[in-house]
Scaffold this motif. Structure first.
Motif, PDB file in Angstrom:
ATOM      1  N   PRO A   1       0.842  -1.202   0.000  1.00 24.06           N
ATOM      2  CA  PRO A   1       0.000   0.000   0.000  1.00 24.06           C
ATOM      3  C   PRO A   1       0.880   1.255   0.000  1.00 24.06           C
ATOM      4  N   GLY A   2       0.553   2.207  -0.881  1.00 24.10           N
ATOM      5  CA  GLY A   2       1.310   3.458  -0.928  1.00 24.10           C
ATOM      6  C   GLY A   2       2.655   3.340  -1.619  1.00 24.10           C
ATOM      7  N   GLY A   3       3.057   2.117  -2.012  1.00 24.19           N
ATOM      8  CA  GLY A   3       4.354   1.936  -2.679  1.00 24.19           C
ATOM      9  C   GLY A   3       4.304   2.476  -4.099  1.00 24.19           C
ATOM     10  N   ASP A   4       5.321   3.270  -4.484  1.00 21.27           N
ATOM     11  CA  ASP A   4       5.359   3.799  -5.853  1.00 21.27           C
ATOM     12  C   ASP A   4       6.256   2.913  -6.720  1.00 21.27           C
ATOM     13  N   HIS A   5       6.679   3.409  -7.885  1.00 18.95           N
ATOM     14  CA  HIS A   5       7.455   2.570  -8.790  1.00 18.95           C
ATOM     15  C   HIS A   5       8.869   2.330  -8.269  1.00 18.95           C
ATOM     16  N   ARG A   6       9.404   3.309  -7.557  1.00 21.83           N
ATOM     17  CA  ARG A   6      10.786   3.172  -7.083  1.00 21.83           C
ATOM     18  C   ARG A   6      10.936   2.165  -5.945  1.00 21.83           C
ATOM     19  N   LEU A   7       9.904   2.060  -5.108  1.00 22.66           N
ATOM     20  CA  LEU A   7       9.959   1.197  -3.923  1.00 22.66           C
ATOM     21  C   LEU A   7      11.253   1.436  -3.140  1.00 22.66           C
ATOM     22  N   SER A   8      11.540   2.698  -2.848  1.00 22.13           N
ATOM     23  CA  SER A   8      12.792   3.066  -2.169  1.00 22.13           C
ATOM     24  C   SER A   8      12.573   3.720  -0.807  1.00 22.13           C
ATOM     25  N   ARG A   9      11.340   3.688  -0.297  1.00 21.71           N
ATOM     26  CA  ARG A   9      11.117   4.194   1.063  1.00 21.71           C
ATOM     27  C   ARG A   9      11.771   3.209   2.042  1.00 21.71           C
ATOM     28  N   PRO A  10      12.092   3.654   3.269  1.00 22.47           N
ATOM     29  CA  PRO A  10      12.731   2.739   4.229  1.00 22.47           C
ATOM     30  C   PRO A  10      11.978   1.422   4.393  1.00 22.47           C
ATOM     31  N   GLN A  11      10.641   1.490   4.471  1.00 20.32           N
ATOM     32  CA  GLN A  11       9.871   0.254   4.670  1.00 20.32           C
ATOM     33  C   GLN A  11       9.923  -0.632   3.426  1.00 20.32           C
ATOM     34  N   ASP A  12      10.020  -0.017   2.225  1.00 20.06           N
ATOM     35  CA  ASP A  12      10.128  -0.800   0.984  1.00 20.06           C
ATOM     36  C   ASP A  12      11.480  -1.518   0.934  1.00 20.06           C
ATOM     37  N   LEU A  13      12.535  -0.789   1.307  1.00 18.81           N
ATOM     38  CA  LEU A  13      13.883  -1.370   1.290  1.00 18.81           C
ATOM     39  C   LEU A  13      13.982  -2.510   2.293  1.00 18.81           C
ATOM     40  N   ASP A  14      13.331  -2.326   3.443  1.00 18.22           N
ATOM     41  CA  ASP A  14      13.314  -3.371   4.465  1.00 18.22           C
ATOM     42  C   ASP A  14      12.620  -4.625   3.930  1.00 18.22           C
ATOM     43  N   MET A  15      11.527  -4.419   3.224  1.00 20.01           N
ATOM     44  CA  MET A  15      10.779  -5.539   2.652  1.00 20.01           C
ATOM     45  C   MET A  15      11.605  -6.257   1.582  1.00 20.01           C
ATOM     46  N   LEU A  16      12.317  -5.474   0.765  1.00 15.30           N
ATOM     47  CA  LEU A  16      13.188  -6.042  -0.270  1.00 15.30           C
ATOM     48  C   LEU A  16      14.259  -6.938   0.363  1.00 15.30           C
ATOM     49  N   VAL A  17      14.937  -6.409   1.377  1.00 12.47           N
ATOM     50  CA  VAL A  17      16.008  -7.171   2.040  1.00 12.47           C
ATOM     51  C   VAL A  17      15.437  -8.452   2.654  1.00 12.47           C
ATOM     52  N   ARG A  18      14.275  -8.349   3.295  1.00  9.68           N
ATOM     53  CA  ARG A  18      13.676  -9.538   3.912  1.00  9.68           C
ATOM     54  C   ARG A  18      13.301 -10.586   2.856  1.00  9.68           C
ATOM     55  N   ALA A  19      12.789 -10.118   1.713  1.00 12.52           N
ATOM     56  CA  ALA A  19      12.411 -11.051   0.636  1.00 12.52           C
ATOM     57  C   ALA A  19      13.636 -11.769   0.083  1.00 12.52           C
ATOM     58  N   VAL A  20      14.718 -11.003  -0.145  1.00 16.88           N
ATOM     59  CA  VAL A  20      15.944 -11.597  -0.705  1.00 16.88           C
ATOM     60  C   VAL A  20      16.588 -12.533   0.324  1.00 16.88           C
ATOM     61  N   ASP A  21      16.594 -12.109   1.584  1.00 16.80           N
ATOM     62  CA  ASP A  21      17.163 -12.923   2.660  1.00 16.80           C
ATOM     63  C   ASP A  21      16.416 -14.263   2.784  1.00 16.80           C
ATOM     64  N   ALA A  22      15.095 -14.207   2.762  1.00 14.24           N
ATOM     65  CA  ALA A  22      14.281 -15.431   2.866  1.00 14.24           C
ATOM     66  C   ALA A  22      14.537 -16.355   1.678  1.00 14.24           C
ATOM     67  N   MET A  23      14.637 -15.763   0.481  1.00 14.76           N
ATOM     68  CA  MET A  23      14.904 -16.556  -0.734  1.00 14.76           C
ATOM     69  C   MET A  23      16.271 -17.223  -0.651  1.00 14.76           C
ATOM     70  N   ALA A  24      17.269 -16.471  -0.160  1.00 15.56           N
ATOM     71  CA  ALA A  24      18.634 -17.001  -0.044  1.00 15.56           C
ATOM     72  C   ALA A  24      18.666 -18.155   0.963  1.00 15.56           C
ATOM     73  N   ARG A  25      17.972 -17.994   2.084  1.00 17.33           N
ATOM     74  CA  ARG A  25      17.939 -19.062   3.105  1.00 17.33           C
ATOM     75  C   ARG A  25      17.256 -20.307   2.566  1.00 17.33           C
ATOM     76  N   GLN A  26      16.182 -20.077   1.842  1.00 15.72           N
ATOM     77  CA  GLN A  26      15.436 -21.204   1.250  1.00 15.72           C
ATOM     78  C   GLN A  26      16.332 -21.967   0.262  1.00 15.72           C
ATOM     79  N   ALA A  27      17.080 -21.212  -0.550  1.00 12.40           N
ATOM     80  CA  ALA A  27      17.933 -21.832  -1.574  1.00 12.40           C
ATOM     81  C   ALA A  27      19.151 -22.522  -0.970  1.00 12.40           C
ATOM     82  N   ALA A  28      19.632 -22.003   0.161  1.00 12.70           N
ATOM     83  CA  ALA A  28      20.819 -22.582   0.793  1.00 12.70           C
ATOM     84  C   ALA A  28      20.470 -23.909   1.481  1.00 12.70           C
TER      85      ALA A  28
END
Length: 254
Positions: free
Chosen positions: A227-254
């Motif tokens: 909600p409220g996310g624009d195309h850049r997705l560069s707000r602090p909460q967006d960046l936090d979500m990005l890191v969590r998504a990548v971290d979860a994917m990396a753990r799953q793959a490892a």
């Protein structure tokens, strides 16, 4: 900030930055007219370094620190460069993180790598994904003036919300885009996919992300609508979500 190294791809110097570390590595693919020093790429780089995880990013030809002219770029050309960097700089399993046009490049990379028998993609994280944007988002809304400019000059310009330079859309980009379409039927990525899409994105509507998700295998795809996310997705909460998504994917793959 270390200087980039350069890889010659078909006579064009492609700028590359890399952090050595554990697999699965993370490969960043930026958007149209973006460079590899943007907020999202920098955030992921710092996270990867802190985790001791491999991280790779590059600038497409005509972008950032790479050589070549932006107006000479096409999806095929940027795909070729991305595959060359991937093959030259990575070993073992990798997670592709594609932003906007980078999501299109990522999906095409999976197709080309699998075709070549290289099954090293362990996951995809796609932000504000814009696969097929030339055919799905640009061509349907071309004005008469833009169509005329494409026919007579071979390009048209659009003011950009993200830089002082206008966006340039060339006839070559649009015609080549038709040869790289991925949303024409089911997309089998053979790996988990996590899509992050802002609901206030003025450039790529959330309906485009929903269409993409409908073509992906349902058992292995996650869609996060922001909600409220624009195309850049560069707000602090967006960046936090990005890191969590990548971290979860990396753990799953490892």
């Amino acid at each position: 900030m270390t200087n980039p190294v350069f890889l010659d791809v078909d006579g064009t110097n492609i700028a590359v930055r890399q952090i050595a570390g554990a697999a699965p590595g993370i490969v960043w693919l930026g958007g149209y007219k973006s460079d590899m020093l943007g907020t999202k790429a920098e955030t992921l780089s710092q996270w990867a370094e802190g985790q001791g995880r491999a991280f790779l990013r590059h600038d497409y030809s005509g972008h950032g620190e790479s050589g070549g002219a932006f107006a000479d770029g096409t999806i095929s050309k940027w795909l070729t460069g991305s595959l060359a960097v991937f093959r030259h700089c990575t070993k073992g399993k990798q997670i592709l993180v594609g932003s906007s046009m980078g999501a299109w490049i990522a999906l095409r990379m999976v197709q080309e790598l699998r075709k070549a028998g290289e099954n090293r993609i362990a996951g995809l994280v796609l932000l504000a994904p814009a696969p097929d944007f030339t055919a799905e988002l640009v061509e349907p809304v071309l004005t008469k003036a833009q169509k005329r400019a494409l026919k007579e000059k071979g390009f048209f310009e659009e003011p950009s919300d993200y830089s002082a330079e206008p966006y340039i859309y060339t006839r070559a980009l649009i015609e080549d885009g038709r040869n790289n379409l991925v949303m024409t039927g089911p997309i089998d990525t053979h790996c988990p996919v996590h899509v992050l899409q802002g609901l206030a994105d003025p450039d790529v509507p959330s309906s485009h992300a929903l269409k993409l998700v409908s073509l992906l295998p349902a058992d292995d795809v996650t869609l996060s609508l922001i909600p409220g996310g624009d195309h850049r997705l560069s707000r602090p909460q967006d960046l936090d979500m990005l890191v969590r998504a990548v971290d979860a994917m990396a753990r799953q793959a490892a």
